[in-house]
Write a protein that holds these residues in place. Structure first.
Motif, PDB file in Angstrom:
ATOM      1  N   PRO A  20       0.809  -1.225   0.000  1.00 31.41           N
ATOM      2  CA  PRO A  20       0.000   0.000   0.000  1.00 31.41           C
ATOM      3  C   PRO A  20       0.840   1.273   0.000  1.00 31.41           C
ATOM      4  CG  PRO A  20      -0.093  -1.071   2.147  1.00 31.41           C
ATOM      5  CD  PRO A  20       0.567  -2.033   1.217  1.00 31.41           C
ATOM      6  N   VAL A  21       2.038   1.188   0.558  1.00 30.51           N
ATOM      7  CA  VAL A  21       2.917   2.364   0.575  1.00 30.51           C
ATOM      8  C   VAL A  21       3.323   2.731  -0.848  1.00 30.51           C
ATOM      9  CG1 VAL A  21       5.141   3.272   1.335  1.00 30.51           C
ATOM     10  CG2 VAL A  21       3.778   1.881   2.897  1.00 30.51           C
ATOM     11  N   ILE A  22       3.742   1.731  -1.620  1.00 26.30           N
ATOM     12  CA  ILE A  22       4.222   1.969  -2.983  1.00 26.30           C
ATOM     13  C   ILE A  22       3.067   2.290  -3.929  1.00 26.30           C
ATOM     14  CG2 ILE A  22       5.364   0.902  -4.972  1.00 26.30           C
ATOM     15  CD1 ILE A  22       7.024  -0.730  -2.957  1.00 26.30           C
ATOM     16  N   VAL A  23       1.963   1.554  -3.789  1.00 21.47           N
ATOM     17  CA  VAL A  23       0.858   1.674  -4.741  1.00 21.47           C
ATOM     18  C   VAL A  23      -0.036   2.874  -4.452  1.00 21.47           C
ATOM     19  CG1 VAL A  23      -1.221   0.535  -5.606  1.00 21.47           C
ATOM     20  CG2 VAL A  23       0.868  -0.783  -5.265  1.00 21.47           C
ATOM     21  N   GLU A  24      -0.282   3.179  -3.175  1.00 21.49           N
ATOM     22  CA  GLU A  24      -1.247   4.216  -2.832  1.00 21.49           C
ATOM     23  C   GLU A  24      -0.638   5.412  -2.107  1.00 21.49           C
ATOM     24  OE1 GLU A  24      -5.392   2.508  -1.811  1.00 21.49           O
ATOM     25  OE2 GLU A  24      -3.965   1.073  -0.969  1.00 21.49           O
ATOM     26  N   ILE A  25       0.091   5.149  -1.029  1.00 16.29           N
ATOM     27  CA  ILE A  25       0.512   6.236  -0.144  1.00 16.29           C
ATOM     28  C   ILE A  25       1.574   7.121  -0.776  1.00 16.29           C
ATOM     29  CG2 ILE A  25       1.586   6.743   2.081  1.00 16.29           C
ATOM     30  CD1 ILE A  25       0.240   4.174   3.140  1.00 16.29           C
ATOM     31  N   PHE A  26       2.641   6.532  -1.323  1.00 20.21           N
ATOM     32  CA  PHE A  26       3.707   7.341  -1.919  1.00 20.21           C
ATOM     33  C   PHE A  26       3.204   8.174  -3.103  1.00 20.21           C
ATOM     34  CE2 PHE A  26       7.429   7.768  -4.792  1.00 20.21           C
ATOM     35  CZ  PHE A  26       8.193   8.603  -3.986  1.00 20.21           C
ATOM     36  N   PRO A  27       2.432   7.589  -4.066  1.00 19.92           N
ATOM     37  CA  PRO A  27       1.880   8.427  -5.139  1.00 19.92           C
ATOM     38  C   PRO A  27       0.985   9.550  -4.620  1.00 19.92           C
ATOM     39  CG  PRO A  27       1.706   6.108  -5.711  1.00 19.92           C
ATOM     40  CD  PRO A  27       2.116   6.163  -4.276  1.00 19.92           C
ATOM     41  N   ALA A  28       0.224   9.267  -3.535  1.00 13.65           N
ATOM     42  CA  ALA A  28      -0.649  10.300  -2.965  1.00 13.65           C
ATOM     43  C   ALA A  28       0.163  11.468  -2.413  1.00 13.65           C
ATOM     44  CB  ALA A  28      -1.526   9.696  -1.874  1.00 13.65           C
ATOM     45  N   PHE A  29       1.306  11.175  -1.786  1.00 21.59           N
ATOM     46  CA  PHE A  29       2.179  12.229  -1.289  1.00 21.59           C
ATOM     47  C   PHE A  29       2.699  13.096  -2.434  1.00 21.59           C
ATOM     48  CE2 PHE A  29       2.707  10.110   2.888  1.00 21.59           C
ATOM     49  CZ  PHE A  29       2.610  11.233   3.682  1.00 21.59           C
ATOM     50  N   LEU A  30       3.149  12.456  -3.496  1.00 14.02           N
ATOM     51  CA  LEU A  30       3.658  13.203  -4.649  1.00 14.02           C
ATOM     52  C   LEU A  30       2.565  14.070  -5.263  1.00 14.02           C
ATOM     53  CD1 LEU A  30       5.897  10.524  -6.461  1.00 14.02           C
ATOM     54  CD2 LEU A  30       6.616  12.386  -4.945  1.00 14.02           C
ATOM     55  N   TYR A  56       0.232  -2.700  11.215  1.00 15.28           N
ATOM     56  CA  TYR A  56      -1.044  -2.055  10.909  1.00 15.28           C
ATOM     57  C   TYR A  56      -1.062  -0.609  11.388  1.00 15.28           C
ATOM     58  CZ  TYR A  56      -3.455  -6.244   9.259  1.00 15.28           C
ATOM     59  OH  TYR A  56      -3.855  -7.320   8.521  1.00 15.28           O
ATOM     60  N   LEU A  57      -0.494  -0.358  12.546  1.00 20.14           N
ATOM     61  CA  LEU A  57      -0.442   1.017  13.060  1.00 20.14           C
ATOM     62  C   LEU A  57       0.409   1.907  12.169  1.00 20.14           C
ATOM     63  CD1 LEU A  57      -0.089   0.428  16.925  1.00 20.14           C
ATOM     64  CD2 LEU A  57      -2.058   1.362  15.691  1.00 20.14           C
ATOM     65  N   LEU A  58       1.496   1.347  11.634  1.00 24.98           N
ATOM     66  CA  LEU A  58       2.360   2.103  10.732  1.00 24.98           C
ATOM     67  C   LEU A  58       1.613   2.484   9.457  1.00 24.98           C
ATOM     68  CD1 LEU A  58       5.105   3.240   9.849  1.00 24.98           C
ATOM     69  CD2 LEU A  58       5.688   0.940   9.006  1.00 24.98           C
ATOM     70  N   ILE A  59       0.894   1.509   8.873  1.00 26.26           N
ATOM     71  CA  ILE A  59       0.133   1.780   7.655  1.00 26.26           C
ATOM     72  C   ILE A  59      -0.973   2.788   7.939  1.00 26.26           C
ATOM     73  CG2 ILE A  59      -1.412   0.769   5.932  1.00 26.26           C
ATOM     74  CD1 ILE A  59       0.226  -1.800   6.155  1.00 26.26           C
ATOM     75  N   TYR A  60      -1.654   2.635   9.087  1.00 23.94           N
ATOM     76  CA  TYR A  60      -2.701   3.583   9.471  1.00 23.94           C
ATOM     77  C   TYR A  60      -2.130   4.991   9.598  1.00 23.94           C
ATOM     78  CZ  TYR A  60      -5.731   6.199  12.640  1.00 23.94           C
ATOM     79  OH  TYR A  60      -6.495   7.183  13.220  1.00 23.94           O
ATOM     80  N   PHE A  61      -0.991   5.112  10.241  1.00 28.43           N
ATOM     81  CA  PHE A  61      -0.351   6.415  10.427  1.00 28.43           C
ATOM     82  C   PHE A  61      -0.031   7.059   9.073  1.00 28.43           C
ATOM     83  CE2 PHE A  61       3.666   8.838  10.864  1.00 28.43           C
ATOM     84  CZ  PHE A  61       3.211   9.860  11.682  1.00 28.43           C
ATOM     85  N   VAL A  86      -3.184   8.338   7.486  1.00 30.18           N
ATOM     86  CA  VAL A  86      -3.590   9.581   8.163  1.00 30.18           C
ATOM     87  C   VAL A  86      -2.774  10.760   7.653  1.00 30.18           C
ATOM     88  CG1 VAL A  86      -3.586  10.802  10.377  1.00 30.18           C
ATOM     89  CG2 VAL A  86      -4.496   8.483  10.240  1.00 30.18           C
ATOM     90  N   LEU A  87      -1.474  10.546   7.439  1.00 25.32           N
ATOM     91  CA  LEU A  87      -0.634  11.613   6.889  1.00 25.32           C
ATOM     92  C   LEU A  87      -1.119  12.044   5.506  1.00 25.32           C
ATOM     93  CD1 LEU A  87       3.052  10.657   7.841  1.00 25.32           C
ATOM     94  CD2 LEU A  87       1.647  12.510   8.760  1.00 25.32           C
ATOM     95  N   LEU A  97      -2.476  15.707   4.366  1.00 25.88           N
ATOM     96  CA  LEU A  97      -1.893  16.409   3.216  1.00 25.88           C
ATOM     97  C   LEU A  97      -3.001  16.827   2.253  1.00 25.88           C
ATOM     98  CD1 LEU A  97       0.565  17.390   1.624  1.00 25.88           C
ATOM     99  CD2 LEU A  97       0.742  15.094   0.630  1.00 25.88           C
ATOM    100  N   ASN A  98      -3.947  15.914   2.006  1.00 25.37           N
ATOM    101  CA  ASN A  98      -5.092  16.259   1.157  1.00 25.37           C
ATOM    102  C   ASN A  98      -5.954  17.332   1.811  1.00 25.37           C
ATOM    103  OD1 ASN A  98      -4.657  14.573  -1.091  1.00 25.37           O
ATOM    104  ND2 ASN A  98      -5.482  12.805  -0.008  1.00 25.37           N
TER     105      ASN A  98
END
Length: 450
Positions: free
Chosen positions: A22-32, A350-355, A358-359, A363-364
């Motif tokens: 989820p970090v690579i597919v969703e979270i990192f692109p969302a940050f960019l 799970y807490l790491l992914i949740y955090f 949330v970030l 940002l959004n």
């Protein structure tokens, strides 16, 4: 030493590898994307008002809209766009209530409006198609009868067309009505509606703005969209064979005609907040089914090796393919405890992914807050629910489950505008379990007799 190596490379390494998906597919692109939005929207874009504004045709498909239609028409009357330049077409697709009486009342209350009512075949797509042929405006704008226009929405939409001749179609911003959300509700419904508002604001003002930058808007909103009439007549009009007619129209203009479809972030259309979890369940399943139906018609270009070159491949993989391992891994994570994995390690993951989610939400939040600068009332309300960013990952997780069920139902059920309710499907599942238990008991009795 061996213990720590084993924990790091075998157990933690395996789990962290999965957590990175989820970090690579969703979270990192969302940050960019969020950073891009902040940079490109920090300064407002200057818009030039033409000396002469064009005539527009406003289409309102109605079906048993007695309780909401007058409020919708009143919002048109309160619009800042010149009334003499608005042609309003109410496309009644076989209502059985008193919608005609509301139309008659509106003619009396708002004599300055040019309102006409036409009768069409049943179905929203058929109503829209019939109204398009009755339209005479330079731009054709569709709105749902159960929502209301923000005062400057029509003007801002027309000005974006007039300032950019390359745009063929626009989608507006859909937001649940803040005043209705602030009404007294149970805490559960209040939380649900605030999450919905946060989701809509994020999806339209942030998500669709990102999609628009490379003409990759997946779908225009069926509740509020606009077209250059000349471009609209080059399409096959709205597809009457799918419940995702708005997505199909987006694909027609962008992929078949190779024209530009973007969002107008300054055109807001207010809808009624979701009434309960049942409605959310049916709505999201309908969206999921419509998306699948439309994509099936354009699947000749969808190949896995086009992941980086074709945004549609990425969208389908993230929205559909990755749903399956997400759901499966949720249950698999419990099994891992019995395979020697530390429950503390799984919980920490799970807490790491949740955090991280949330970030992304916050940002959004900053991006949406920036894009709402021309709408102080909506901006103030959005600011007041900043804390929803903490609950949004759970809300999105629930919506993911609904989409997952929608995919399964699309394989076994006929396409229908009214998807089964959550309560009805729970009853069906209970009935299946009951029948299976009875069948199992009968088989046990037969074995016992032998």
């Amino acid at each position: 030493m061996n213990y720590w190596l084993d924990l790091t490379f075998l157990k933690m390494g395996f789990w962290i590898t999965w957590a990175l998906i989820p970090v690579i597919v969703e979270i990192f692109p969302a940050f960019l994307s969020g950073i891009w939005l902040l940079i490109h929207n920090w300064q407002p874009i200057k818009v030039i008002t033409p000396d002469k504004l064009p005539l527009i045709s406003l289409i309102v498909p109605i079906y048993n809209s007695e309780t909401t239609l007058f409020k919708c028409i009143r919002s048109i009357a309160n619009s800042s766009y010149p009334k003499e330049l608005i042609q309003i077409i109410l496309a009644d697709n076989q209502s059985t209530d008193n919608s005609f009486a509301v139309y008659d009342q509106a003619q009396t209350e708002f004599p300055e409006l040019n309102i006409q009512l036409i009768h069409t075949e049943k179905g929203k797509a058929k109503a829209l198609n019939a109204a398009v042929y009755s339209s005479i405006g330079t731009y054709v704008i569709n709105i749902d009868s159960d929502g209301t226009l923000e005062k400057k929405a029509l003007m801002n939409m027309v000005l974006q067309f007039e300032n950019n001749p390359q745009i063929a179609a626009l989608t507006g911003v859909i937001l649940p009505e803040p005043r209705m959300i602030k009404a007294k509700h149970s805490w559960g419904l209040s939380l649900l509606q605030r999450n919905e508002f946060f989701e809509y604001a994020q999806a339209f003002l942030a998500g669709r703005s990102i999609e628009s930058r490379h003409n990759q808007l997946f779908t225009m909103s069926g509740a509020f969209s606009a077209f250059r009439r000349s471009y609209l007549l080059d399409t096959f009009l709205y597809n009457t064979e799918t419940i995702g007619e708005d997505t199909d129209m987006t694909f027609q203009i962008r992929d078949r005609l190779k024209d530009q479809v973007v969002i107008c972030t300054k055109a807001i259309f207010f809808i009624e907040p979701i009434e309960n979890l049942n409605n959310l369940y049916r709505q999201r399943q309908r969206w999921q089914r419509g998306e699948i139906e439309v994509v099936q018609q354009y699947n000749q270009k969808l190949k896995i090796n086009h992941f980086f070159s074709n945004f549609l491949v990425r969208r389908m993989l993230i929205d559909h393919t990755f749903l399956f391992p997400k759901m499966i891994w949720l249950f698999a994570s419990f099994i891992l405890v019995f395979l020697g994995y530390s429950w503390r390690l799984l919980l920490l993951s799970y807490l790491l992914i949740y955090f991280l989610y949330v970030l992304v939400s916050f940002l959004n939040f900053v991006c949406v807050h920036l894009l709402l600068r021309d709408f102080p009332a909506e901006r103030k309300f959005f600011s007041s629910i900043w804390w929803v960013g903490l609950s949004l990952p759970f809300y999105n997780f629930i919506c993911s489950w609904i989409r997952f069920i929608g995919i399964l139902n699309s394989m076994t059920q006929k396409s229908s505008w009214n998807a089964p309710s959550f309560n009805k499907e729970v009853k069906s599942v209970k009935q299946v379990f009951k029948q299976d238990r009875q069948l199992f008991k009968r088989k046990l009795r037969k074995k016992g007799k032998k």
